[in-house]
Write a protein that holds these residues in place. Sequence first.
Motif, short mmCIF file in Angstrom:
data_model
loop_
_atom_site.label_atom_id
_atom_site.label_comp_id
_atom_site.label_asym_id
_atom_site.label_seq_id
_atom_site.Cartn_x
_atom_site.Cartn_y
_atom_site.Cartn_z
N SER A 87 33.78 49.53 38.33
CA SER A 87 34.27 48.15 38.35
C SER A 87 33.14 47.13 38.37
N GLY A 88 31.92 47.58 38.70
CA GLY A 88 30.77 46.69 38.69
C GLY A 88 30.35 46.20 40.06
N LYS A 89 31.01 46.68 41.12
CA LYS A 89 30.71 46.15 42.45
C LYS A 89 29.32 46.57 42.95
N VAL A 130 38.23 41.19 44.50
CA VAL A 130 38.65 42.40 43.79
C VAL A 130 38.09 42.38 42.38
N MET A 131 37.41 43.48 41.99
CA MET A 131 36.83 43.59 40.65
C MET A 131 37.49 44.71 39.87
N GLU A 132 37.71 44.47 38.59
CA GLU A 132 38.24 45.48 37.68
C GLU A 132 37.44 45.44 36.39
N LYS A 133 36.78 46.55 36.06
CA LYS A 133 36.02 46.68 34.82
C LYS A 133 35.06 45.52 34.62
N GLY A 134 34.35 45.17 35.70
CA GLY A 134 33.31 44.15 35.60
C GLY A 134 33.79 42.73 35.76
N VAL A 135 35.10 42.52 35.92
CA VAL A 135 35.65 41.17 36.00
C VAL A 135 36.25 40.94 37.39
N LEU A 136 35.95 39.77 37.98
CA LEU A 136 36.57 39.41 39.25
C LEU A 136 37.99 38.94 38.96
N VAL A 137 38.97 39.68 39.46
CA VAL A 137 40.37 39.38 39.12
C VAL A 137 41.10 38.64 40.22
#
Length: 547
Positions: free
Chosen positions: A46-48, A230-237
């Motif tokens: 997720s990029g975290k 919350v991050m998903e696939k490099g994006v803060l959602v």
Amino acid sequence: MNKPVNKPLLEIDRFSVRFGEKVAVQELSLSIGRGERVALVGESGSGKSVTALSILRLVEQAELSGRMLLDGEDLLQKTEQQMRGIRGADVAMVFQEPMTALNPLYTVGKQIAESLRLHEGMRPNAARERGIELLRRTGIPEPERRIDSFPHQLSGGQRQRAMIAMALACRPRLLLADEPTTALDVTVRQQIVDLLIELQEQEAAERGMAVLLITHDLNLVKRFAQRVAVMEKGVLVETNTTHALFSNPQHPYTKRLLDSEPQRCIDEVEEGARQILDVKGLAVDYHVSGKGWRSMFGKSTFRAVHDVDLSLRRGETLGIVGESGSGKSTLAATVLGLQHPASGTIDIDGLALSSLKNAKAKRALYSRMQVVFQDPFGSLSPRMTVEQIIGEGLAVHRPDVDAKTRRDRVGALLEEVGMPVESMLRYPHEFSGGQRQRIAIARALAVEPELLVLDEPTSALDVSIQKQVLNLLTNLQKKYQLSYLFITHDLAVMKAMAHRVIVMKSGRIVEAGNTMDVLHAPSHPYTQSLLASSLMVPQADIQEKIA
């Protein structure tokens, strides 16, 4: 001149990380205030962690863009020499696995002193005294002695405490904690979380220290963080206060994460189901060398398992719960015939393990028992294709099966565990952790066993992948009436999977019974402490609930 109090300590502005064509973090904007505890949540990839490492500029061969402001100064514009002065002094990090993060060739004291010498110019004696004080502050017993210990001489929890002591040595303004409790038992995990909260509150009052916690453990987030991103696939959602995010998540991915706790959907064991495993009076001893002058008198004996009785029926899951060193993995290895010496009896479907005298008889029995290990990467040979890995058991236990039939069987097994047939031509490193664990399950099923020993099969996986693997195991049990000996320290997993449970401490069974009875009304104080630690609540709350 003092900085304005309302200005963020860390401000990440439209920050991106690119590895060639792959974008690992995309246009991330996030701020952390002084004295604040923020959790950055997401699954692997997720990029975290890349974000946390980028704050210290420890990401190599990557293109970084945007701004990363620490007290208004852009870290991305700093030279490497300037960053060396910031790392450890202004921004420090606690890593996931202290055994790999600590230098095995230096004592804990020397590693703490190094930071104090470099950043604060402390002399050796003063640095040693400061190190002892830090170890005492982080709860390590006998700090005057432990400061001269090497990392391998400390337990997992003590190593993590030593890492925290090193991180706090120069009193940083920002502490990055990257999965600091993942490799720890549940009770030690709660101790470390409570310690981090206590230390952060002390430092926040004096210096405004903030903490960025990287994790996928949602119970830990609820216990620790004031705000969650919350991050998903490099994006803060999504980002919100902890209470608001858990009570009313907005983004579908956040909802999916919060819904990832495994659900209990197992079938009841058939009445009159035959007994697959019967263990009576099992005891396991290890021979250990004495220390110091005692080594002159040979080896002594350490009893790892004491007089254990257990049984397992066809289609049933027996859970074994306990912390590291409780004897649960030794018990499983002994049942599989992999641990000696042992006393007592082990019967597999009425046949005594001790009665097997030749290799052929043992091989025939072992084909009815298989194991799935905790680490799917370490348990799969990197030099073999998936076809060779799954087909190996067939080649050993079913030598009469020709190559085409074996290949067809491998393909069918891959489909059974939710993997495409063409996966058989690839190697383990080409798959994710969840996919590798599916391959390990397919390998275990290849010889059509009746009993599977599952040794922490989901502890290395993200929560949503964990749920998928547990659902797969549940479906396979229903279809083939498999019996599972399921080892774990995760009580949520145990609640979802096990019909009955035994709780082990120091090699002994301290509590046993139906899973729901034990989890809802634990009678032994140790079981109560495990349950409290798993839920991240005080043990008194569990006792009050039972009462």
